[in-house]
Design a protein around this motif. Structure first.
Motif, mmCIF file in Angstrom:
data_model
loop_
_atom_site.group_PDB
_atom_site.id
_atom_site.type_symbol
_atom_site.label_atom_id
_atom_site.label_comp_id
_atom_site.label_asym_id
_atom_site.label_seq_id
_atom_site.Cartn_x
_atom_site.Cartn_y
_atom_site.Cartn_z
ATOM 1 N N TYR A 91 3.009 -16.856 -7.588
ATOM 2 C CA TYR A 91 2.597 -17.870 -6.617
ATOM 3 C C TYR A 91 1.207 -17.559 -6.096
ATOM 4 C CZ TYR A 91 3.919 -14.790 -2.691
ATOM 5 O OH TYR A 91 4.013 -13.753 -1.803
ATOM 6 N N TYR A 96 -5.155 -15.160 -2.331
ATOM 7 C CA TYR A 96 -4.383 -14.120 -3.005
ATOM 8 C C TYR A 96 -3.319 -14.741 -3.891
ATOM 9 C CZ TYR A 96 -1.086 -14.197 1.077
ATOM 10 O OH TYR A 96 -0.216 -14.535 2.093
ATOM 11 N N THR A 156 -0.053 -7.888 -6.163
ATOM 12 C CA THR A 156 -0.855 -8.843 -5.384
ATOM 13 C C THR A 156 -2.325 -8.603 -5.691
ATOM 14 O OG1 THR A 156 0.792 -8.834 -3.599
ATOM 15 C CG2 THR A 156 -1.394 -9.676 -3.049
ATOM 16 N N THR A 163 -3.353 -10.990 4.013
ATOM 17 C CA THR A 163 -2.118 -11.685 3.618
ATOM 18 C C THR A 163 -1.479 -12.259 4.884
ATOM 19 O OG1 THR A 163 -0.822 -9.650 3.810
ATOM 20 C CG2 THR A 163 -1.654 -10.224 1.613
ATOM 21 N N GLY A 166 1.527 -11.997 6.062
ATOM 22 C CA GLY A 166 2.246 -10.941 6.771
ATOM 23 C C GLY A 166 3.628 -11.371 7.208
ATOM 24 N N HIS A 167 4.519 -10.417 7.307
ATOM 25 C CA HIS A 167 5.917 -10.714 7.635
ATOM 26 C C HIS A 167 6.656 -9.435 8.053
ATOM 27 C CE1 HIS A 167 5.672 -9.716 3.279
ATOM 28 N NE2 HIS A 167 6.677 -8.910 3.598
ATOM 29 N N HIS A 213 10.663 -8.053 7.101
ATOM 30 C CA HIS A 213 11.711 -8.458 6.179
ATOM 31 C C HIS A 213 12.826 -9.170 6.948
ATOM 32 C CE1 HIS A 213 9.954 -5.386 3.214
ATOM 33 N NE2 HIS A 213 9.449 -6.590 3.026
ATOM 34 N N GLU A 272 9.747 -0.819 2.077
ATOM 35 C CA GLU A 272 8.938 -1.274 0.946
ATOM 36 C C GLU A 272 7.902 -0.199 0.600
ATOM 37 O OE1 GLU A 272 7.462 -5.216 1.503
ATOM 38 O OE2 GLU A 272 6.457 -5.280 -0.437
ATOM 39 N N TYR A 320 4.127 0.222 -1.345
ATOM 40 C CA TYR A 320 2.946 -0.371 -1.971
ATOM 41 C C TYR A 320 2.205 0.751 -2.705
ATOM 42 C CZ TYR A 320 3.013 -4.715 0.872
ATOM 43 O OH TYR A 320 3.320 -5.919 1.449
ATOM 44 N N HIS A 375 4.351 -6.144 8.433
ATOM 45 C CA HIS A 375 3.260 -5.631 7.608
ATOM 46 C C HIS A 375 2.439 -6.756 6.981
ATOM 47 C CE1 HIS A 375 7.041 -5.808 5.339
ATOM 48 N NE2 HIS A 375 6.336 -6.101 4.254
ATOM 49 N N PHE A 421 3.803 -3.645 -5.371
ATOM 50 C CA PHE A 421 4.803 -3.455 -4.305
ATOM 51 C C PHE A 421 6.198 -3.448 -4.913
ATOM 52 C CE2 PHE A 421 3.813 -7.969 -4.616
ATOM 53 C CZ PHE A 421 5.061 -8.506 -4.854
ATOM 54 N N TYR A 428 10.344 -3.664 -3.358
ATOM 55 C CA TYR A 428 11.199 -3.746 -2.162
ATOM 56 C C TYR A 428 12.583 -4.255 -2.558
ATOM 57 C CZ TYR A 428 10.078 -8.790 -2.057
ATOM 58 O OH TYR A 428 9.929 -10.119 -2.369
ATOM 59 N N GLN A 488 11.746 -12.507 3.559
ATOM 60 C CA GLN A 488 10.560 -12.409 4.421
ATOM 61 C C GLN A 488 10.699 -13.370 5.597
ATOM 62 O OE1 GLN A 488 9.984 -12.802 0.957
ATOM 63 N NE2 GLN A 488 9.476 -10.657 0.609
ATOM 64 N N TYR A 531 8.273 -14.894 8.225
ATOM 65 C CA TYR A 531 6.859 -15.063 8.594
ATOM 66 C C TYR A 531 6.725 -15.505 10.051
ATOM 67 C CZ TYR A 531 6.064 -14.667 3.599
ATOM 68 O OH TYR A 531 6.033 -14.195 2.309
HETATM 69 C C1 S6P Z 1 6.985 -8.683 0.017
HETATM 70 C C2 S6P Z 1 5.729 -7.848 -0.067
HETATM 71 C C3 S6P Z 1 4.549 -8.480 -0.851
HETATM 72 C C4 S6P Z 1 3.858 -9.579 -0.104
HETATM 73 C C5 S6P Z 1 2.575 -10.075 -0.745
HETATM 74 C C6 S6P Z 1 2.035 -11.286 -0.054
HETATM 75 O O1 S6P Z 1 7.928 -8.155 0.891
HETATM 76 O O2 S6P Z 1 5.344 -7.369 1.183
HETATM 77 O O3 S6P Z 1 5.040 -9.068 -1.980
HETATM 78 O O4 S6P Z 1 4.737 -10.654 -0.080
HETATM 79 O O5 S6P Z 1 1.624 -9.050 -0.778
HETATM 80 O O6 S6P Z 1 2.081 -11.198 1.341
HETATM 81 P P1 S6P Z 1 2.834 -12.276 2.231
HETATM 82 O O7 S6P Z 1 2.783 -11.729 3.626
HETATM 83 O O8 S6P Z 1 2.119 -13.563 2.068
HETATM 84 O O9 S6P Z 1 4.250 -12.364 1.714
#
Ligand code: S6P
Ligand code: ZN
Length: 208
Positions: free
Chosen positions: A25, A55, A74, A88, A90-91, A93, A100, A102, A139, A153, A155, A161, A163
Motif C-alpha cells: 500500500y 511512503y 517501508t 509515518t 503512527g499508531h 497496536h 514490534e 524494526y 510509534h 518491520f 510484528y 493498528q 491510528y
Molecule cells: C505496523 C508497523 C509498520 C507501519 C508502517 C507504516 O505495525 O509499525 O508496518 O505500519 O511503517 O506506518 P503507519 O503508521 O502508517 O502504519
C-alpha cells in the motif's frame, strides 16, 4: 491443523521493497493532512507530491492468526513540511501489548515513541539498527536524512493498528524538526492534549 506453506522473501534495498511478499500500500501526502504543524507549508507541498507516495509498504501477511507474524518493508521519501521531517502516520497496536521490531536498511531514520501517559523516547533507525517497540508504546518513524529511508518491520499478526490514539490527542507530544545544523531535534507539539485516565485504561483493556 491448518499448515501454511513456508516462504522465502528478500529485501530489495535499492527499490525499498520486499520481494516475494503478498501486499502493498502507498500513503500519499494528501492522506496525511493534519499531521504537520505548518498547514500552509503542507498545502504548498501537496502540489509537489501529487503522484508520488510519501511512503510505501510492501509486506508478507501469511494470515492474521494469533501466533503468526507480519513482515514488511517501508520506504519513505526524504522531505520536510516547514521544518518538520516527513513522518509515518503512527499508531499504537490495536491489541496494545503486541510489540514490534524494526531493522534499518538504508537512509537516516528516527523512531518516535510515546507511552499512553505521554513519555517520549527516540530510537535511531539507520542501516543495521534494530529498534524494539515494547508493548503499549505509540510509534511512528521520521526520515531525517536527505535520501530514502528503508526499513524492515516484524510484528504479531493479530496486533492491528489504532491510528485514532494520535488523532484524539492532537498528535504526538513531540515533533521531529530540523535543528538548523543539518540534524534534528524534538520540539513540543503545541496542539497536544494529554490522555485522560479513562483513555489510558482503555489502552490496557485492549489486551483482555
Ligand atoms: C505496523 C508497523 C509498520 C507501519 C508502517 C507504516 O505495525 O509499525 O508496518 O505500519 O511503517 O506506518 P503507519 O503508521 O502508517 O502504519
Ligand atoms: Zn506498529
Amino acid at each position: 491443523m491448518d499448515l501454511i506453506e513456508p516462504v522465502s522473501c528478500s529485501v530489495d534495498v535499492e527499490a525499498g521493497e520486499l520481494r516475494g511478499g503478498s501486499g502493498r500500500y502507498r500513503k500519499m501526502l494528501r492522506e496525511l493532512a493534519g499531521l504537520y504543524a505548518d498547514e500552509d507549508a503542507f498545502a504548498r507541498a501537496l502540489a509537489h507530491f501529487v503522484d508520488q507516495p510519501v511512503y510505501e509498504v510492501t509486506d508478507l501477511r501469511p494470515s492474521i492468526a494469533n501466533g503468526d507474524v507480519i513482515t514488511g518493508v517501508t520506504r519513505m521519501l526524504p522531505g520536510k513540511i516547514g521544518d518538520e521531517y516527513f513522518l509515518t502516520r503512527g499508531h499504537i497496536h490495536a491489541i496494545a501489548d503486541r510489540s514490534e521490531i524494526y531493522y534499518g536498511h538504508a537512509g537516516e531514520g528516527v523512531m518516535l515513541l510515546e507511552s499512553p501517559a505521554g513519555e517520549i523516547r527516540t530510537l535511531p533507525l539507520g542501516p543495521r539498527d534494530i529498534a524494539y517497540v515494547p508493548p503499549f508504546w505509540i510509534h511512528r518513524t521520521a526520515n531525517v536524512g536527505s535520501t530514502e529511508l528503508v526499513f524492515l518491520f516484524v510484528y504479531p499478526a493479530d496486533a492491528g493498528q489504532d491510528y485514532g490514539i494520535i488523532e484524539r490527542s492532537g498528535g504526538m507530544r513531540s515533533r521531529i524538526v530540523d535543528d538548523g545544523r543539518g540534524g534534528w531535534e524534538l520540539r513540543d507539539n503545541a496542539s497536544y492534549v494529554r490522555r485522560s485516565k479513562a483513555d489510558i485504561d482503555a489502552v490496557e483493556a485492549s489486551c483482555h
